[in-house]
Motif scaffolding. Sequence first.
Motif, short mmCIF file in Angstrom:
data_model
loop_
_atom_site.label_atom_id
_atom_site.label_comp_id
_atom_site.label_asym_id
_atom_site.label_seq_id
_atom_site.Cartn_x
_atom_site.Cartn_y
_atom_site.Cartn_z
N PHE A 121 45.23 68.96 21.85
CA PHE A 121 45.06 69.93 22.93
C PHE A 121 43.72 70.66 22.85
O PHE A 121 43.16 71.05 23.87
N SER A 122 43.19 70.83 21.66
CA SER A 122 41.88 71.45 21.51
C SER A 122 40.80 70.56 22.11
O SER A 122 39.91 71.04 22.82
N ILE A 123 40.89 69.26 21.83
CA ILE A 123 39.93 68.31 22.42
C ILE A 123 40.08 68.30 23.94
O ILE A 123 39.08 68.31 24.68
N TYR A 124 41.30 68.28 24.41
CA TYR A 124 41.58 68.32 25.85
C TYR A 124 40.94 69.55 26.48
O TYR A 124 40.26 69.46 27.51
N TYR A 125 41.12 70.70 25.84
CA TYR A 125 40.59 71.96 26.38
C TYR A 125 39.07 71.93 26.42
O TYR A 125 38.45 72.33 27.42
N VAL A 126 38.44 71.47 25.34
CA VAL A 126 36.97 71.39 25.28
C VAL A 126 36.44 70.44 26.36
O VAL A 126 35.48 70.77 27.07
N PHE A 127 37.08 69.30 26.50
CA PHE A 127 36.62 68.31 27.49
C PHE A 127 36.62 68.91 28.89
O PHE A 127 35.62 68.85 29.60
N PHE A 128 37.75 69.49 29.30
CA PHE A 128 37.83 70.00 30.67
C PHE A 128 37.07 71.30 30.86
O PHE A 128 36.65 71.62 31.97
N ALA A 129 36.86 72.05 29.81
CA ALA A 129 36.05 73.26 29.94
C ALA A 129 34.57 72.92 30.13
O ALA A 129 33.89 73.56 30.92
N LEU A 130 34.09 71.92 29.41
CA LEU A 130 32.66 71.60 29.47
C LEU A 130 32.28 70.60 30.55
O LEU A 130 31.10 70.47 30.88
N LEU A 131 33.23 69.89 31.09
CA LEU A 131 32.95 68.96 32.18
C LEU A 131 32.47 69.77 33.39
O LEU A 131 33.20 70.63 33.88
N PRO A 132 31.25 69.54 33.85
CA PRO A 132 30.73 70.36 34.96
C PRO A 132 31.38 69.98 36.29
O PRO A 132 30.98 69.02 36.94
N MET A 133 32.41 70.72 36.67
CA MET A 133 33.16 70.40 37.88
C MET A 133 33.78 71.65 38.48
O MET A 133 33.84 72.70 37.85
N ASP A 134 34.24 71.50 39.71
CA ASP A 134 34.98 72.56 40.38
C ASP A 134 36.46 72.24 40.26
O ASP A 134 36.88 71.08 40.37
N PHE A 135 37.27 73.28 40.05
CA PHE A 135 38.71 73.11 40.01
C PHE A 135 39.27 73.29 41.42
O PHE A 135 38.60 73.86 42.30
N PRO A 136 40.48 72.83 41.68
CA PRO A 136 41.06 72.93 43.03
C PRO A 136 41.13 74.35 43.60
O PRO A 136 41.08 74.52 44.81
N ASP A 137 41.19 75.35 42.74
CA ASP A 137 41.28 76.73 43.25
C ASP A 137 39.91 77.31 43.62
O ASP A 137 39.81 78.48 43.98
N GLY A 138 38.85 76.50 43.50
CA GLY A 138 37.52 76.95 43.88
C GLY A 138 36.70 77.53 42.74
O GLY A 138 35.52 77.83 42.91
N THR A 139 37.30 77.68 41.57
CA THR A 139 36.54 78.17 40.42
C THR A 139 35.81 77.00 39.76
O THR A 139 36.14 75.84 40.00
N ALA A 140 34.85 77.33 38.96
CA ALA A 140 34.05 76.31 38.27
C ALA A 140 34.46 76.23 36.81
O ALA A 140 34.96 77.19 36.23
N SER A 141 34.22 75.09 36.21
CA SER A 141 34.43 74.95 34.77
C SER A 141 33.33 75.72 34.04
O SER A 141 32.29 76.05 34.62
N ASP A 142 33.56 75.98 32.76
CA ASP A 142 32.53 76.62 31.96
C ASP A 142 31.26 75.77 31.98
O ASP A 142 30.15 76.29 32.06
#
Length: 167
Positions: A121-142
């Motif tokens: 889950f730590s790897i999962y969290y890092v991957f999706f946090a650092l992937l430069p993308m927009d989430f469905p709610d309109g917020t951006a990833s770190d």
Amino acid sequence: MFGIEDFYHFIQAFFVVFPIVTILHLIGHLAFAYFFGCKKMKVVIGVGKKLFSVRNIEVRLYYFWHGSCSLGPLKYTNKYSQCLILIGGSLFNLLGILIVNILIHESIINPSMLTYQFIYFSIYYVFFALLPMDFPDGTASDGKMIYSTLKGKECKQTSQDCQSFTN
């Protein structure tokens, strides 16, 4: 085949391990914000109806799903301090992985389903946090916020888990 023992591991993973990984990520953001002089911080663990709050920590009904932190003004603010705050969550997750692996390597703890889930889950969290993308709610990833900050672009969005530097 998914058996009774697997159901126990599922409960452990989603209701214990994932919230711990989320909290570690948020602590990473907060630690860097504190380092750069932020005095006003709020942490929200979970989503949904508010269950309770203690000081600046709020726990919501679905505590196991997501989390966020809001930051007040920074004493020392520039694009590098903002980037370090944004990457701080992922750095703390990576540090957690490193510590768990060292503890296993030194035979201080034994490898188990719990340590596997924590690392996964730590790897999962890092991957999706650092992937430069927009989430469905309109917020951006770190990662997207870091990219925008380094490019000098004015980003109207906020990070999904680390809100505004100016509130």
